[in-house]
Design a protein around this motif. Structure first.
Motif, PDB file in Angstrom:
ATOM      1  N   PRO A  82       0.797  -1.225   0.000  1.00 19.91           N
ATOM      2  CA  PRO A  82       0.000   0.000   0.000  1.00 19.91           C
ATOM      3  C   PRO A  82       0.834   1.283   0.000  1.00 19.91           C
ATOM      4  O   PRO A  82       0.278   2.378   0.086  1.00 19.91           O
ATOM      5  N   ASP A  83       2.150   1.174  -0.118  1.00 20.72           N
ATOM      6  CA  ASP A  83       3.037   2.292   0.232  1.00 20.72           C
ATOM      7  C   ASP A  83       3.872   2.798  -0.941  1.00 20.72           C
ATOM      8  O   ASP A  83       4.964   3.323  -0.726  1.00 20.72           O
ATOM      9  N   ARG A  84       3.390   2.677  -2.187  1.00 22.85           N
ATOM     10  CA  ARG A  84       4.163   3.157  -3.334  1.00 22.85           C
ATOM     11  C   ARG A  84       3.896   4.651  -3.535  1.00 22.85           C
ATOM     12  O   ARG A  84       3.363   5.094  -4.533  1.00 22.85           O
ATOM     13  N   HIS A  85       4.272   5.458  -2.538  1.00 27.94           N
ATOM     14  CA  HIS A  85       4.124   6.913  -2.665  1.00 27.94           C
ATOM     15  C   HIS A  85       5.292   7.462  -3.479  1.00 27.94           C
ATOM     16  O   HIS A  85       6.252   6.731  -3.786  1.00 27.94           O
ATOM     17  N   PRO A  86       5.250   8.742  -3.876  1.00 28.00           N
ATOM     18  CA  PRO A  86       6.299   9.269  -4.759  1.00 28.00           C
ATOM     19  C   PRO A  86       7.716   9.105  -4.234  1.00 28.00           C
ATOM     20  O   PRO A  86       8.649   8.954  -5.028  1.00 28.00           O
ATOM     21  N   GLY A  87       7.898   9.107  -2.912  1.00 26.47           N
ATOM     22  CA  GLY A  87       9.235   8.932  -2.372  1.00 26.47           C
ATOM     23  C   GLY A  87       9.791   7.539  -2.568  1.00 26.47           C
ATOM     24  O   GLY A  87      10.984   7.316  -2.371  1.00 26.47           O
ATOM     25  N   ARG A 121      -7.202 -10.528  -0.386  1.00 22.77           N
ATOM     26  CA  ARG A 121      -7.423  -9.260   0.321  1.00 22.77           C
ATOM     27  C   ARG A 121      -6.949  -8.080  -0.516  1.00 22.77           C
ATOM     28  O   ARG A 121      -5.837  -8.083  -1.041  1.00 22.77           O
ATOM     29  N   ALA A 122      -7.797  -7.072  -0.644  1.00 21.53           N
ATOM     30  CA  ALA A 122      -7.426  -5.851  -1.357  1.00 21.53           C
ATOM     31  C   ALA A 122      -6.842  -4.849  -0.372  1.00 21.53           C
ATOM     32  O   ALA A 122      -7.398  -4.623   0.712  1.00 21.53           O
ATOM     33  N   VAL A 123      -5.698  -4.272  -0.727  1.00 21.06           N
ATOM     34  CA  VAL A 123      -5.095  -3.190   0.053  1.00 21.06           C
ATOM     35  C   VAL A 123      -4.910  -1.993  -0.872  1.00 21.06           C
ATOM     36  O   VAL A 123      -5.075  -2.101  -2.088  1.00 21.06           O
ATOM     37  N   ARG A 124      -4.573  -0.870  -0.319  1.00 23.03           N
ATOM     38  CA  ARG A 124      -4.393   0.332  -1.135  1.00 23.03           C
ATOM     39  C   ARG A 124      -3.282   0.103  -2.173  1.00 23.03           C
ATOM     40  O   ARG A 124      -2.281  -0.553  -1.884  1.00 23.03           O
ATOM     41  N   ALA A 154      -2.047   2.490  -8.919  1.00 17.13           N
ATOM     42  CA  ALA A 154      -3.369   2.291  -9.515  1.00 17.13           C
ATOM     43  C   ALA A 154      -4.302   3.455  -9.185  1.00 17.13           C
ATOM     44  O   ALA A 154      -5.045   3.936 -10.051  1.00 17.13           O
ATOM     45  N   ASP A 155      -4.266   3.913  -7.943  1.00 17.38           N
ATOM     46  CA  ASP A 155      -5.146   5.015  -7.549  1.00 17.38           C
ATOM     47  C   ASP A 155      -4.875   6.275  -8.364  1.00 17.38           C
ATOM     48  O   ASP A 155      -5.795   7.045  -8.662  1.00 17.38           O
ATOM     49  N   ASN A 156      -3.606   6.485  -8.723  1.00 20.58           N
ATOM     50  CA  ASN A 156      -3.244   7.676  -9.495  1.00 20.58           C
ATOM     51  C   ASN A 156      -3.544   7.527 -10.981  1.00 20.58           C
ATOM     52  O   ASN A 156      -3.793   8.519 -11.666  1.00 20.58           O
ATOM     53  N   CYS A 157      -3.518   6.278 -11.473  1.00 20.74           N
ATOM     54  CA  CYS A 157      -3.625   6.058 -12.920  1.00 20.74           C
ATOM     55  C   CYS A 157      -4.992   5.600 -13.390  1.00 20.74           C
ATOM     56  O   CYS A 157      -5.513   6.108 -14.387  1.00 20.74           O
ATOM     57  N   PHE A 158      -5.570   4.633 -12.710  1.00 18.49           N
ATOM     58  CA  PHE A 158      -6.767   3.987 -13.220  1.00 18.49           C
ATOM     59  C   PHE A 158      -7.933   4.943 -13.468  1.00 18.49           C
ATOM     60  O   PHE A 158      -8.648   4.792 -14.467  1.00 18.49           O
ATOM     61  N   PRO A 159      -8.178   5.949 -12.588  1.00 21.86           N
ATOM     62  CA  PRO A 159      -9.342   6.810 -12.817  1.00 21.86           C
ATOM     63  C   PRO A 159      -9.290   7.587 -14.136  1.00 21.86           C
ATOM     64  O   PRO A 159     -10.328   8.046 -14.622  1.00 21.86           O
ATOM     65  N   HIS A 160      -8.095   7.740 -14.716  1.00 23.84           N
ATOM     66  CA  HIS A 160      -7.942   8.548 -15.921  1.00 23.84           C
ATOM     67  C   HIS A 160      -7.927   7.708 -17.195  1.00 23.84           C
ATOM     68  O   HIS A 160      -7.769   8.253 -18.295  1.00 23.84           O
ATOM     69  N   LYS A 178      -5.113 -14.726  -7.834  1.00 28.10           N
ATOM     70  CA  LYS A 178      -6.158 -13.743  -7.533  1.00 28.10           C
ATOM     71  C   LYS A 178      -5.925 -12.415  -8.258  1.00 28.10           C
ATOM     72  O   LYS A 178      -6.777 -11.528  -8.205  1.00 28.10           O
ATOM     73  N   LEU A 179      -4.774 -12.264  -8.908  1.00 29.68           N
ATOM     74  CA  LEU A 179      -4.417 -10.957  -9.463  1.00 29.68           C
ATOM     75  C   LEU A 179      -5.413 -10.463 -10.503  1.00 29.68           C
ATOM     76  O   LEU A 179      -5.771  -9.282 -10.521  1.00 29.68           O
ATOM     77  N   PHE A 180      -5.849 -11.334 -11.397  1.00 29.74           N
ATOM     78  CA  PHE A 180      -6.771 -10.910 -12.441  1.00 29.74           C
ATOM     79  C   PHE A 180      -8.045 -10.343 -11.822  1.00 29.74           C
ATOM     80  O   PHE A 180      -8.521  -9.278 -12.225  1.00 29.74           O
ATOM     81  N   ASP A 181      -8.593 -11.035 -10.832  1.00 30.89           N
ATOM     82  CA  ASP A 181      -9.815 -10.560 -10.177  1.00 30.89           C
ATOM     83  C   ASP A 181      -9.563  -9.268  -9.406  1.00 30.89           C
ATOM     84  O   ASP A 181     -10.389  -8.346  -9.439  1.00 30.89           O
ATOM     85  N   LEU A 182      -8.436  -9.187  -8.700  1.00 29.68           N
ATOM     86  CA  LEU A 182      -8.133  -7.991  -7.917  1.00 29.68           C
ATOM     87  C   LEU A 182      -7.970  -6.761  -8.814  1.00 29.68           C
ATOM     88  O   LEU A 182      -8.499  -5.687  -8.525  1.00 29.68           O
ATOM     89  N   VAL A 183      -7.237  -6.921  -9.916  1.00 31.45           N
ATOM     90  CA  VAL A 183      -7.028  -5.799 -10.835  1.00 31.45           C
ATOM     91  C   VAL A 183      -8.330  -5.447 -11.545  1.00 31.45           C
ATOM     92  O   VAL A 183      -8.651  -4.265 -11.726  1.00 31.45           O
ATOM     93  N   SER A 184      -9.100  -6.445 -11.950  1.00 32.54           N
ATOM     94  CA  SER A 184     -10.396  -6.184 -12.597  1.00 32.54           C
ATOM     95  C   SER A 184     -11.297  -5.358 -11.695  1.00 32.54           C
ATOM     96  O   SER A 184     -11.933  -4.396 -12.134  1.00 32.54           O
ATOM     97  N   ALA A 185     -11.363  -5.736 -10.415  1.00 30.71           N
ATOM     98  CA  ALA A 185     -12.196  -5.000  -9.468  1.00 30.71           C
ATOM     99  C   ALA A 185     -11.693  -3.570  -9.303  1.00 30.71           C
ATOM    100  O   ALA A 185     -12.495  -2.617  -9.232  1.00 30.71           O
ATOM    101  N   ARG A 186     -10.392  -3.392  -9.248  1.00 27.66           N
ATOM    102  CA  ARG A 186      -9.843  -2.042  -9.085  1.00 27.66           C
ATOM    103  C   ARG A 186     -10.110  -1.182 -10.320  1.00 27.66           C
ATOM    104  O   ARG A 186     -10.261   0.027 -10.239  1.00 27.66           O
ATOM    105  N   LEU A 187     -10.143  -1.820 -11.479  1.00 29.36           N
ATOM    106  CA  LEU A 187     -10.444  -1.113 -12.727  1.00 29.36           C
ATOM    107  C   LEU A 187     -11.933  -0.830 -12.898  1.00 29.36           C
ATOM    108  O   LEU A 187     -12.327  -0.066 -13.781  1.00 29.36           O
ATOM    109  N   GLY A 188     -12.756  -1.469 -12.072  1.00 33.55           N
ATOM    110  CA  GLY A 188     -14.194  -1.301 -12.217  1.00 33.55           C
ATOM    111  C   GLY A 188     -14.776  -2.117 -13.346  1.00 33.55           C
ATOM    112  O   GLY A 188     -15.830  -1.764 -13.898  1.00 33.55           O
TER     113      GLY A 188
END
Length: 270
Positions: free
Chosen positions: A147-152, A185-188, A192-198, A254-264
Motif C-alpha cells: 500500500p506504500d508506493r508513494h512518490p518517495g 485481500r485488497a489493500v491500497r 493504480a489510484d493515481n492512474c486507473f481513474p484517468h 487472484k491478481l486478475f480478479d483484484l485488478v479487474s475489481a480495481r479497474l471497475g
C-alpha cells in the motif's frame, strides 16, 4: 521478464567503515545511512536501513520477487551490522549492538518525491503517461499487497525506467501477522489510484489483459525458492514462513480478479 538466471538471490554483506546518515531530504521513518557495503566478492555503495524484523523480511522478499520477474528493483542485501559500524544508530545501541539489517544498492537517481516537490503534480501525470512499466508496477504492488508506493518510493531515471524502492510496508503492512495474509485481500495501491481513474475503457481492458499476462509470469517464480533466496527462514517462525509462502504463491491466482475489481470491470466469469 523472468530470465534464465532464475530466482534473484539476496547476497550477504558487511558494512565498510565510514557510512553516514542520509541527508535530511532523503530521511524516512526508519534510520537510514549511506555508504559502502562489502560482499564476499565486491563492494557497493548502498542505502542501509535499520528495520524491525517484519519490515526487514518484507524488503528481502519483495526485492527477490521484483528482480526475479525483471522489474526495476535495486539489488538488495542482508547486512550484518554492529553499533561500531553505525555509531549514529540509536536502535543498535539500544538493542545489543548487533543486528541483521537491509541495504539497497544506490542507483544514483533522485526520488520522484523530490522531483514532485520541484515540478508539481503535473509532472506525476506526465510521468505516468510516459513511463512504460507503470502498469506492471501497479500489478506487482497488487501481488505483494504493497500500500506504500508513494512518490518517495520511486526513483526516476527517465521515461523508460523508474526504480521501485522501499517495500518495508508490503505483505499488507509493516506489522503483518499470518492472519493478515489473505490471498484475495485488497489493500491500497497508490500507482493504480493515481492512474486507473484517468483511463479510457480500452486502456482499462489493456491493463486487465496485462494482469492476466503478468499473473503467468509471476507464477513462474517458485515461492519456496524465493523465500530460500532471501534467507526468510532465518527471520520468520515456521508458521509465518508457511503463511508467506502460501500468500505469495496463491495470490498470483487472484491478481486478475483484484485488478479487474480495481479497474471497475466485472469479471463475468472470464
Amino acid at each position: 521478464m523472468i530470465g534464465s538466471s532464475g530466482v534473484s538471490e539476496i547476497r550477504l554483506a558487511n558494512v565498510v567503515p565510514g557510512v553516514a546518515s542520509v541527508d535530511s531530504s532523503e530521511k524516512g521513518v526508519n534510520e537510514t545511512f549511506v555508504g559502502l557495503i562489502q560482499t564476499s566478492s565486491d563492494q557497493h555503495r548502498a542505502y542501509i536501513k535499520v528495520l524491525d524484523s517484519r519490515q526487514l523480511v518484507n524488503e528481502l522478499i519483495c526485492s527477490t520477487l521484483g528482480r526475479s520477474v525483471g522489474l526495476p528493483v535495486p539489488e538488495g542485501f542482508l547486512v550484518r551490522a554492529t553499533a561500531s559500524d553505525l555509531p549514529e544508530s540509536g536502535i543498535l545501541a539500544k538493542h545489543g549492538g548487533e543486528a541483521l539489517i537491509y541495504a539497497s544498492a544506490d542507483v544514483g537517481r533522485p526520488s520522484l518525491k523530490r522531483r514532485l516537490t520541484e515540478d508539481g503534480a503535473q509532472f506525476l501525470a506526465s510521468l505516468l503517461t510516459t513511463w512504460k512499466q507503470w502498469d506492471a508496477a501497479s500489478i506487482f504492488d497488487e501481488w505483494i499487497a504493497n500500500p506504500d508506493r508513494h512518490p518517495g518510493n520511486l526513483l526516476i531515471e527517465g521515461p523508460d525506467k523508474v526504480w521501485l524502492i522501499d517495500h518495508s510496508h508490503a505483505l499488507t503492512g509493516p506489522g503483518w501477522t499470518a492472519a493478515d495474509l489473505v490471498q484475495g485481500r485488497a489493500v491500497r495501491n497508490q500507482v493504480a489510484d493515481n492512474c486507473f481513474p484517468h483511463l479510457t475503457l480500452p486502456e482499462r481492458m489493456a491493463v486487465r489483459a496485462k494482469a492476466a499476462q503478468l499473473s503467468s509470469v509471476f507464477g513462474l517464480v517458485p515461492p519456496e525458492s524465493a523465500l530460500a533466496a532471501c534467507h526468510a527462514a532465518q527471520l520468520l517462525s515456521p508458521s509465518d514462513l508457511e503463511a508467506v509462502r502460501t500468500f505469495v504463491g496463491e495470490r498470483v491466482g487472484k491478481l486478475f480478479d483484484l485488478v479487474s475489481a480495481r479497474l471497475g470491470i466485472p469479471n463475468m466469469g472470464v
